[in-house]
Design an enzyme around this catalytic site. Structure first.
Site, PDB file in Angstrom:
ATOM      1  N   TRP A 188      58.210  72.910  13.845  1.00 28.71           N
ATOM      2  CA  TRP A 188      57.499  73.259  15.079  1.00 28.71           C
ATOM      3  C   TRP A 188      56.575  74.430  14.759  1.00 28.71           C
ATOM      4  O   TRP A 188      56.989  75.394  14.137  1.00 28.71           O
ATOM      5  CB  TRP A 188      58.449  73.659  16.218  1.00 28.71           C
ATOM      6  CG  TRP A 188      57.634  74.119  17.398  1.00 28.71           C
ATOM      7  CD1 TRP A 188      56.927  73.330  18.243  1.00 28.71           C
ATOM      8  CD2 TRP A 188      57.367  75.474  17.798  1.00 28.71           C
ATOM      9  NE1 TRP A 188      56.241  74.105  19.152  1.00 28.71           N
ATOM     10  CE2 TRP A 188      56.487  75.412  18.901  1.00 28.71           C
ATOM     11  CE3 TRP A 188      57.778  76.723  17.324  1.00 28.71           C
ATOM     12  CZ2 TRP A 188      56.014  76.558  19.544  1.00 28.71           C
ATOM     13  CZ3 TRP A 188      57.309  77.862  17.956  1.00 28.71           C
ATOM     14  CH2 TRP A 188      56.443  77.772  19.062  1.00 28.71           C
ATOM     15  N   GLU A 229      57.877  68.336  15.874  1.00 25.39           N
ATOM     16  CA  GLU A 229      58.106  68.632  17.304  1.00 25.39           C
ATOM     17  C   GLU A 229      56.815  68.983  18.032  1.00 25.39           C
ATOM     18  O   GLU A 229      56.128  69.950  17.692  1.00 25.39           O
ATOM     19  CB  GLU A 229      59.100  69.800  17.412  1.00 25.39           C
ATOM     20  CG  GLU A 229      59.419  70.195  18.846  1.00 25.39           C
ATOM     21  CD  GLU A 229      60.407  71.355  18.930  1.00 25.39           C
ATOM     22  OE1 GLU A 229      60.732  71.963  17.885  1.00 25.39           O
ATOM     23  OE2 GLU A 229      60.839  71.656  20.056  1.00 25.39           O
ATOM     24  N   LYS A 231      54.443  69.801  21.618  1.00 27.50           N
ATOM     25  CA  LYS A 231      54.544  70.661  22.795  1.00 27.50           C
ATOM     26  C   LYS A 231      53.293  70.493  23.642  1.00 27.50           C
ATOM     27  O   LYS A 231      52.206  70.263  23.113  1.00 27.50           O
ATOM     28  CB  LYS A 231      54.696  72.109  22.328  1.00 27.50           C
ATOM     29  CG  LYS A 231      55.026  73.080  23.433  1.00 27.50           C
ATOM     30  CD  LYS A 231      55.592  74.374  22.849  1.00 27.50           C
ATOM     31  CE  LYS A 231      55.924  75.337  23.963  1.00 27.50           C
ATOM     32  NZ  LYS A 231      56.745  76.445  23.538  1.00 27.50           N
ATOM     33  N   ASP A 262      61.727  67.746  22.705  1.00 25.23           N
ATOM     34  CA  ASP A 262      62.258  68.929  23.388  1.00 25.23           C
ATOM     35  C   ASP A 262      61.883  68.743  24.855  1.00 25.23           C
ATOM     36  O   ASP A 262      60.694  68.653  25.190  1.00 25.23           O
ATOM     37  CB  ASP A 262      61.609  70.188  22.791  1.00 25.23           C
ATOM     38  CG  ASP A 262      62.113  71.472  23.422  1.00 25.23           C
ATOM     39  OD1 ASP A 262      62.252  71.510  24.659  1.00 25.23           O
ATOM     40  OD2 ASP A 262      62.346  72.458  22.689  1.00 25.23           O
ATOM     41  N   HIS A 265      59.068  70.548  26.692  1.00 26.37           N
ATOM     42  CA  HIS A 265      57.722  70.483  26.116  1.00 26.37           C
ATOM     43  C   HIS A 265      56.806  69.444  26.733  1.00 26.37           C
ATOM     44  O   HIS A 265      55.837  69.023  26.115  1.00 26.37           O
ATOM     45  CB  HIS A 265      57.809  70.230  24.610  1.00 26.37           C
ATOM     46  CG  HIS A 265      58.322  71.413  23.856  1.00 26.37           C
ATOM     47  ND1 HIS A 265      58.251  71.530  22.501  1.00 26.37           N
ATOM     48  CD2 HIS A 265      58.912  72.559  24.285  1.00 26.37           C
ATOM     49  CE1 HIS A 265      58.791  72.681  22.114  1.00 26.37           C
ATOM     50  NE2 HIS A 265      59.199  73.314  23.189  1.00 26.37           N
ATOM     51  N   HIS A 289      65.855  68.188  21.263  1.00 25.14           N
ATOM     52  CA  HIS A 289      66.065  69.608  21.530  1.00 25.14           C
ATOM     53  C   HIS A 289      66.395  69.694  23.017  1.00 25.14           C
ATOM     54  O   HIS A 289      65.505  69.719  23.860  1.00 25.14           O
ATOM     55  CB  HIS A 289      64.790  70.419  21.234  1.00 25.14           C
ATOM     56  CG  HIS A 289      64.743  70.958  19.854  1.00 25.14           C
ATOM     57  ND1 HIS A 289      63.822  71.876  19.425  1.00 25.14           N
ATOM     58  CD2 HIS A 289      65.545  70.706  18.775  1.00 25.14           C
ATOM     59  CE1 HIS A 289      64.051  72.162  18.157  1.00 25.14           C
ATOM     60  NE2 HIS A 289      65.069  71.467  17.735  1.00 25.14           N
ATOM     61  N   ASP A 297      58.418  76.201  29.978  1.00 23.58           N
ATOM     62  CA  ASP A 297      59.345  75.956  28.865  1.00 23.58           C
ATOM     63  C   ASP A 297      60.206  77.203  28.667  1.00 23.58           C
ATOM     64  O   ASP A 297      60.134  77.878  27.653  1.00 23.58           O
ATOM     65  CB  ASP A 297      58.503  75.652  27.612  1.00 23.58           C
ATOM     66  CG  ASP A 297      59.359  75.402  26.395  1.00 23.58           C
ATOM     67  OD1 ASP A 297      60.461  74.858  26.544  1.00 23.58           O
ATOM     68  OD2 ASP A 297      58.920  75.760  25.285  1.00 23.58           O
ATOM     69  N   ASP A 299      63.421  77.640  28.408  1.00 29.10           N
ATOM     70  CA  ASP A 299      64.619  77.558  27.568  1.00 29.10           C
ATOM     71  C   ASP A 299      65.854  78.157  28.203  1.00 29.10           C
ATOM     72  O   ASP A 299      66.587  78.935  27.585  1.00 29.10           O
ATOM     73  CB  ASP A 299      64.338  78.146  26.184  1.00 29.10           C
ATOM     74  CG  ASP A 299      63.418  77.258  25.370  1.00 29.10           C
ATOM     75  OD1 ASP A 299      63.815  76.120  25.080  1.00 29.10           O
ATOM     76  OD2 ASP A 299      62.293  77.683  25.037  1.00 29.10           O
ATOM     77  N   ASP A 329      68.302  73.616  22.195  1.00 23.73           N
ATOM     78  CA  ASP A 329      67.269  74.639  22.008  1.00 23.73           C
ATOM     79  C   ASP A 329      67.103  75.455  23.284  1.00 23.73           C
ATOM     80  O   ASP A 329      66.234  75.168  24.096  1.00 23.73           O
ATOM     81  CB  ASP A 329      65.942  73.983  21.601  1.00 23.73           C
ATOM     82  CG  ASP A 329      64.884  75.018  21.236  1.00 23.73           C
ATOM     83  OD1 ASP A 329      65.245  76.209  21.112  1.00 23.73           O
ATOM     84  OD2 ASP A 329      63.707  74.646  21.074  1.00 23.73           O
TER      85      ASP A 329
HETATM   86  C1  RNT Z   1      59.377  76.161  20.687  1.00 21.67           C
HETATM   87  C2  RNT Z   1      60.179  75.043  20.140  1.00 21.67           C
HETATM   88  C3  RNT Z   1      61.027  75.364  18.951  1.00 21.67           C
HETATM   89  C4  RNT Z   1      61.745  76.693  19.068  1.00 21.67           C
HETATM   90  C5  RNT Z   1      62.813  76.915  18.035  1.00 21.67           C
HETATM   91  C6  RNT Z   1      63.243  78.340  17.992  1.00 21.67           C
HETATM   92  O1  RNT Z   1      58.770  75.871  21.870  1.00 21.67           O
HETATM   93  O2  RNT Z   1      60.956  74.480  21.140  1.00 21.67           O
HETATM   94  O3  RNT Z   1      61.896  74.327  18.704  1.00 21.67           O
HETATM   95  O4  RNT Z   1      62.303  76.855  20.320  1.00 21.67           O
HETATM   96  O5  RNT Z   1      62.400  76.441  16.833  1.00 21.67           O
HETATM   97 ZN    ZN Z   2      62.387  72.995  20.561  1.00 18.62          ZN
END
Ligand code: RNT
Ligand code: ZN
Length: 421
Positions: A188, A229, A231, A262, A265, A289, A297, A299, A329
């Site tokens: 990523w 990955e 986004k 993810d 994303h 993720h 995003d 998290d 994640d």
């Molecule tokens: C960032 C991505 C990525 C990170 C990690 C820490 O938007 O989701 O995967 O969160 O690698």
């Molecule tokens: Zn991620």
């Protein structure tokens, strides 16, 4: 609750599910195939151990909050992870980022890292009989400060990050080799722009070139599995992200790498659950993720919500558990971090258990006969079935705290360990 009461509750639940054609015993066995890769970075808010007092910087991701007790050393981190795993049923792996190497107090730049910096982790994992996964760290670094890494127009910067990625894949392959289970390496990058760029094409062409260079080194699949990955946007990259979903999906299909989904994303109304059945037709495997985006995003810790459920259901319905690598994640610094892991991982596991307890055959029959009312009724009825009794029994069989008992254990760890840091 007492053990016999739990057993009794389970027996009643078993009967109820059996009436719907669901074998709870089989489902509990199937849970062995739900292996969750714990992301090491919830222990320390994505800080890493490159230097003392390191902190997550840039890349458009952020851990907010300052709950005491964050892991500041590898020893503390390992203690936290052991505590977390002792409170989880089922099987786990550990997912490391490159910034978590053992650098022995020396500054080892990202284009200099070697297997030896991660050998301690490999040994640690071997002892616990778990697999490792790995990630390049293309943020929190001066050469990422202008917002571009693998897509940088500055040849020196781009070369640096290509080298970092090559080394990361080499390290990951060695992890897979030594541990006898392939390591997933996930790429990523934060590359993107706050305002509308005028040259997206060159940036994406450069990213493609970098990936081609990185993947030109081949490793056996039994050691290494590559994933990329995408986004939609990040903080500071609101107008364009170089590694968009279209970009990586195209790359993955053409080069048969894995795609990382993810669920923070995508556009908030887009469902990752809906993507699984499409992408699995074109690539061999996926990496998830799992996270919880709140408005952005952000998290947040994973919870047992509709989004998560659809992801789990779609994997189970497609009989694709063997083709999906499950990673987490999230990084929340506003609450007990051990608690965050346990809640998030257990919620993910609960979602898979719930999905496995679905009366698939009956629902499918309804669907194929056009009985839409019946399909919706049964789906709703499943929500009030004694799912909790099966979950508790699963925890009981795994010898881990049942129900709310883990809360007490975490508070104890907080008092005895975290607060003394
Ligand atoms: C960032 C991505 C990525 C990170 C990690 C820490 O938007 O989701 O995967 O969160 O690698
Ligand atoms: Zn991620």
């Amino acid at each position: 609750m007492k053990k016999d009461a739990l057993e009794k509750a389970y027996q009643l639940a078993k009967q109820q599910y059996a009436e719907l054609g669901v074998d709870t015993g089989k489902v509990i066995k199937e849970m062995d195939n739900v292996v969750i890769s714990l992301h090491c970075w919830q222990t320390d808010d994505v800080s890493g151990f490159e230097k003392e007092g390191a902190e997550l910087g840039g890349g458009g991701i952020q851990a907010t909050g300052n709950f005491p007790g964050k892991a500041k050393t590898i020893i503390q981190m390992r203690a936290d992870l052991d505590k977390v795993m002792s409170l989880l049923p089922g099987k786990q792996r550990l997912n490391l980022h490159a910034i978590y190497g053992e650098f022995g107090g020396k500054l080892v730049d990202r284009d200099q890292i070697e297997v030896k910096h991660y050998q301690g982790w490999i040994n640690w994992a071997k002892k616990r009989k778990i697999g490792l996964d790995f990630n390049c760290t293309c943020f929190s670094h001066p050469l990422a400060d202008d917002g571009f890494t693998l897509s940088s127009k500055n040849p020196r910067i781009r070369k640096f990050w290509v080298e970092h990625n090559k080394r990361c894949r080499k390290i990951a392959a060695e992890m897979g080799k030594q541990l006898g289970t392939p390591a997933v390496h996930n790429i990523w990058i934060p590359d993107g722009s706050k305002d509308t760029p005028v040259d997206r094409y060159t940036l994406r062409k450069l990213l493609k070139k970098s990936l081609d260079e990185i993947f030109s080194v081949k490793y056996p699949k039994k050691y290494l599995k590559d994933s990329i990955e995408s986004k939609l946007f990040g903080i500071g990259s609101e107008s364009m992200v170089v590694g968009s979903h279209d970009f990586y999906l195209g790359y993955a299909v053409k080069n048969n790498t894995m795609i990382t989904l993810d669920n923070g994303h995508f556009h908030p109304t887009e469902q990752v659950g809906d993507k699984i059945s499409s992408i699995l037709l074109y690539v061999d495997e996926l990496l998830l993720h799992l996270t919880r985006g709140v408005r952005w995003d952000s998290d947040h810790v994973v919870t047992f919500n509709d989004e998560l459920l659809l992801i789990a259901q779609e994997i189970i319905r497609a009989k694709a558990l063997g083709r999906v690598n499950i990673g987490l994640d999230f990084f929340d610094a506003s609450l007990n971090r051990i608690g965050a892991y346990v809640i998030g991982t257990r919620s993910a596991q609960m979602a898979f258990l719930y999905a496995l307890l679905e009366p698939q055959e009956t629902l499918l029959k309804f669907e194929e006969q056009g009985k839409n009312f019946e399909r919706l009724s049964l789906s709703e009825l499943m929500k009030s079935k004694p799912f909790g009794a099966v979950w508790d029994y699963y925890c009981l069989k795994n010898n881990v705290p049942i129900g709310q008992d883990y809360i007490e254990e975490i508070i104890k760890y907080e008092k005895e360990v975290l607060m003394k840091r």
